[in-house]
Scaffold this active site. Structure first.
Site, short mmCIF file in Angstrom:
data_model
loop_
_atom_site.label_atom_id
_atom_site.label_comp_id
_atom_site.label_asym_id
_atom_site.label_seq_id
_atom_site.Cartn_x
_atom_site.Cartn_y
_atom_site.Cartn_z
N SER A 117 43.59 40.64 33.75
CA SER A 117 43.26 40.41 32.08
C SER A 117 44.02 41.39 31.19
O SER A 117 44.23 40.96 30.11
CB SER A 117 41.70 41.13 32.09
OG SER A 117 41.59 42.34 32.59
N HIS B 225 39.17 35.22 33.49
CA HIS B 225 40.37 34.63 32.62
C HIS B 225 41.01 33.53 33.34
O HIS B 225 42.14 33.02 32.81
CB HIS B 225 41.59 35.90 32.64
CG HIS B 225 41.17 36.84 31.58
ND1 HIS B 225 41.13 36.60 30.19
CD2 HIS B 225 40.68 37.98 31.67
CE1 HIS B 225 40.87 37.55 29.63
NE2 HIS B 225 40.40 38.39 30.39
N LYS C 227 35.24 33.69 26.77
CA LYS C 227 36.66 33.47 27.03
C LYS C 227 36.94 31.94 26.82
O LYS C 227 36.29 31.25 25.87
CB LYS C 227 37.13 34.02 28.17
CG LYS C 227 36.85 35.31 28.38
CD LYS C 227 37.62 36.00 29.27
CE LYS C 227 37.15 37.67 29.52
NZ LYS C 227 37.32 38.49 28.34
C1 LIG Z 1 38.36 39.62 34.46
C2 LIG Z 1 37.07 40.32 33.67
N1 LIG Z 1 35.97 40.27 34.41
C3 LIG Z 1 34.57 40.44 33.66
C4 LIG Z 1 34.73 40.56 32.19
C5 LIG Z 1 33.43 40.70 31.74
O1 LIG Z 1 32.95 39.50 31.15
P1 LIG Z 1 31.85 39.23 30.14
O2 LIG Z 1 32.37 39.74 28.77
O3 LIG Z 1 30.95 37.97 30.56
O4 LIG Z 1 30.74 40.55 30.72
C6 LIG Z 1 35.94 40.49 31.69
C7 LIG Z 1 36.04 40.56 30.11
O5 LIG Z 1 36.55 41.50 29.57
C8 LIG Z 1 37.14 40.28 32.49
O6 LIG Z 1 38.46 40.12 31.79
#
Ligand SMILES: Cc1ncc(COP(=O)(O)O)c(C=O)c1O
Length: 309
Positions: free
Chosen positions: A96, A124, A155
């Site tokens: 990310s 992502h 996203k």
């Molecule tokens: C790789 C990754 N996993 C999980 C999340 C968390 O997702 P959510 O916003 O649905 O809690 C994010 C968001 O920042 C992310 O980039």
């Protein structure tokens, strides 16, 4: 509607079943502890998302960590983890903060060799990576072969809330019985479930938005590089504009916001020390004129702060 969305997500990823959560943070927080005990091992990429790190902390499995996307290091850790009963390799599909894609083909090969399961966080990568946006399992021709996938309805899917774990039906069934963020928290609002069903079905029909996203990203990166900015090689919608200095990243993000560009500067501990940056996320909805405005604002503020001559 929630059940319909779970089935739609499983169809999209070519998996057997799906369980919904209020967010992917919850999906990652609730996936390890129900499945693994102190007899088992979790082998985690050093750049994995904070929600994976927290999920691992809630589980008693023995922890191993390998350097980002380093298959030599992963192999060393897998050898060390042979003492444990089950092994689970965990990786982000797209990292990310950098935008690089995990080498899932090689991870899968090593998992086969050292008898490990694989989990990929597709937050992502789903809707972005692979010819039709089905994520890293599509990109590496591994549909149906990865044990556990997690992801967000935010996203690429635009829902702003909601997450899921999808994979083998025995695993999903166990999570329904034991995953604490699922059992002890609300699910997503029905309107978000409805929007999710629409979005996944839309992506099944056309890759128009994914093609536009990649076109937009390539356009932005090329313009920024030509202007003299240092951008990490990206294979996704994430463009890390490297500044290497925490204060500079905050000053620049502040000036860019004044120019009407909504970006955030990241510095330690969100990224490693000395690796401060501004992360730009490109969207298929961006118009060419908006991308040009963004590049022009970077150039203007870059000159003010002495990054560009
Ligand atoms: C790789 C990754 N996993 C999980 C999340 C968390 O997702 P959510 O916003 O649905 O809690 C994010 C968001 O920042 C992310 O980039």
């Amino acid at each position: 509607m929630h059940k319909q969305l779970e089935a739609t997500i499983a169809k999209f990823f070519g998996t057997e079943d799906t369980i919904l959560y209020a967010a992917c943070f919850d999906a990652n927080g609730g996936v390890f502890e129900p499945l693994l005990t102190e007899k088992d091992a979790i082998i985690s990429d050093s750049l994995n998302h904070a929600s994976i790190i927290d999920g691992v902390r809630l589980c008693k499995a023995v922890r191993y960590r390998y350097a980002n996307a380093s298959m030599d290091d992963l192999e060393i850790q897998l050898k060390a983890a042979q003492a444990q009963r089950f092994r689970l390799i965990v990786t982000d599909g797209v990292f990310s903060m950098d935008g690089n894609v995990a080498p899932l083909d090689k991870i899968y090969e090593l998992a086969q060799k050292y008898d490990a399961m694989v989990m990929v966080d597709e937050s992502h990568s789903a809707g972005v990576v692979g010819n039709t946006g089905r994520g890293t399992t599509e990109q590496f021709n591994l549909r149906g072969k990865i044990d556990i996938l997690t992801g967000t309805l935010g996203k690429a899917f635009g829902g702003a809330i909601g997450g899921f774990t999808t994979g083998r039906k025995e695993i999903i069934e166990l999570l329904r019985q034991r995953s604490r963020p699922y059992l002890f928290s609300n699910s997503i609002p029905p309107a978000v479930a409805g929007a999710g069903i629409y979005t996944f079905n839309y992506l099944e029909k056309t890759s128009e938005l994914i093609d536009k996203l990649h076109e937009n990203t390539t356009y932005f990166v090329n313009k920024m590089k030509a202007a003299g900015f240092d951008i990490k090689p990206t294979q996704s919608a994430i463009c890390a504009v490297m500044l290497y200095d925490a204060k500079l990243s905050q000053d620049m993000a502040g000036l860019l916001q004044e120019e009407g560009i909504y970006v955030t500067g990241f510095y330690y501990p969100v990224v490693p020390k000395g690796q401060a940056r501004i992360r730009v996320q490109i969207s298929a909805a961006h118009q060419r004129a908006q991308l040009d405005k963004c590049v022009a604002a970077f150039i203007k503020t870059g000159k003010v702060l002495g990054i560009l001559k």
